[in-house]
Each structure stands twice: as structure tokens, then as C-alpha cells.
Design a protein around this motif. Sequence first.
Motif, PDB file in Angstrom:
ATOM      1  N   MET A 156       3.640  20.117  70.967  1.00  0.00           N
ATOM      2  CA  MET A 156       4.878  20.414  70.559  1.00  0.00           C
ATOM      3  C   MET A 156       5.485  19.420  71.102  1.00  0.00           C
ATOM      4  SD  MET A 156       5.693  24.032  68.824  1.00  0.00           S
ATOM      5  CE  MET A 156       4.943  23.974  67.546  1.00  0.00           C
ATOM      6  N   SER A 157       7.085  19.092  70.413  1.00  0.00           N
ATOM      7  CA  SER A 157       7.993  18.894  71.159  1.00  0.00           C
ATOM      8  C   SER A 157       8.809  19.951  71.320  1.00  0.00           C
ATOM      9  CB  SER A 157       8.843  17.723  69.940  1.00  0.00           C
ATOM     10  OG  SER A 157       9.696  18.454  69.320  1.00  0.00           O
ATOM     11  N   TYR A 199      12.249  19.872  70.440  1.00  0.00           N
ATOM     12  CA  TYR A 199      12.618  20.138  69.342  1.00  0.00           C
ATOM     13  C   TYR A 199      12.164  20.621  68.042  1.00  0.00           C
ATOM     14  CZ  TYR A 199      16.001  16.635  71.750  1.00  0.00           C
ATOM     15  OH  TYR A 199      16.400  16.078  72.593  1.00  0.00           O
ATOM     16  N   ARG A 200      10.906  20.737  68.017  1.00  0.00           N
ATOM     17  CA  ARG A 200      10.209  21.275  66.657  1.00  0.00           C
ATOM     18  C   ARG A 200       9.617  23.022  67.156  1.00  0.00           C
ATOM     19  NH1 ARG A 200       5.058  17.847  66.369  1.00  0.00           N
ATOM     20  NH2 ARG A 200       7.161  16.012  65.484  1.00  0.00           N
ATOM     21  N   GLU A 249      13.225  24.197  65.885  1.00  0.00           N
ATOM     22  CA  GLU A 249      13.063  24.649  64.747  1.00  0.00           C
ATOM     23  C   GLU A 249      12.379  25.932  64.195  1.00  0.00           C
ATOM     24  OE1 GLU A 249      14.405  23.518  60.709  1.00  0.00           O
ATOM     25  OE2 GLU A 249      14.878  22.321  63.110  1.00  0.00           O
ATOM     26  N   SER A 263      17.351  16.998  64.281  1.00  0.00           N
ATOM     27  CA  SER A 263      17.390  18.221  62.987  1.00  0.00           C
ATOM     28  C   SER A 263      17.881  17.097  62.059  1.00  0.00           C
ATOM     29  CB  SER A 263      17.479  19.277  62.862  1.00  0.00           C
ATOM     30  OG  SER A 263      19.081  19.491  62.934  1.00  0.00           O
TER      31      SER A 263
END
Length: 163
Positions: A1-2, A4-5, A8, A34
Motif C-alpha cells: 500500500m502506498s 498516499y493510499r 486516504e 488525490s
Amino acid sequence: MSRYRFIEVEKVNHAVRTLCRVLQVSRAAYYHWSIHPLSAHASADLVLSERITAIHARSRQTYGAPRVHAELRICGERHSRKRIARLMRRAGIAGRVPRRYRRTTVGDPFTALPDLVQRDFTPRHPDELWVGDITYVRTWEGWLYLSTIHRLLLAPGGRLGDG
């Protein structure tokens, strides 16, 4: 998982400012991510990475980029081998390299040992003939050396028996 994710998903529990600071990501980069969706090539790479992971798992983690590439070609998908190798590297997937053959026993041609049995395995007297052998077996803990000694006995009536 990044990262950024992750931000989020976790922004419902924590402030974006805190998450960005902890993960060492600038808020501007997160908001840029995003707003802009993945490119067509990047989303194709994600799908292809999943296919590569499935093929690699099905091969018991032995296939490298050339074999994964060949498997994809058989399935009708055409991608370059370098792209497959790049995606495998990025996912941390690598094929197994077969072990190199290592010769463990080297006979000395100048040492001549006498053949005391002379291929005649019938003893004439009790407790006269003993034969043996040594070998090695690979185990999880290393090499196990196994030696056997077999005594050939003269059975009643002059027949050969095991001892």
C-alpha cells in the motif's frame, strides 16, 4: 500500500496534516495525488503486477522474468520482458536460481587400493567378509553422513547369509 493510499484510508481517524508529517509526505503531494487519477499506463501496470504475482505464486516462487514473460505470451498477453522485470523488481519478486553443482568427492587417480574381495562375495569361513559404504544426505540442518557396515556370514550348509 502506498503512503498516499494509507493517508486516504486513515484521514477519517486522523488529521491529514498529522498523517503527512508522520509519513514524511508533503501535503501538496498528497492533495495532488488525490485530485489526479492514475494514468492509463500506471493502472495497466497495477493489473499486470497482479497477474505477474499470480503466475509467480503458481510456479512456487521459482519463475523469473523470462519465464513469467513466456507464460504471459502463452496466455495471449504481449508485454516486453524488460517491463515484466521492472514490475517484478518493484514488487520485490525474484525467481530462484538453481543451486550450482558442487563436486564434493575428488578421487586421487594415483592412489591404487587393493581389491581384497575381488568381486567374490561368498565367504568360506564365518565372520570372514565385511563390506561397507559411506554416503551423504542433504537435510534441512545440513549434510548428514551415513555409513553402513554389513557382515556377510556363511550360513549352515555352506549358503551365504546376512549378519
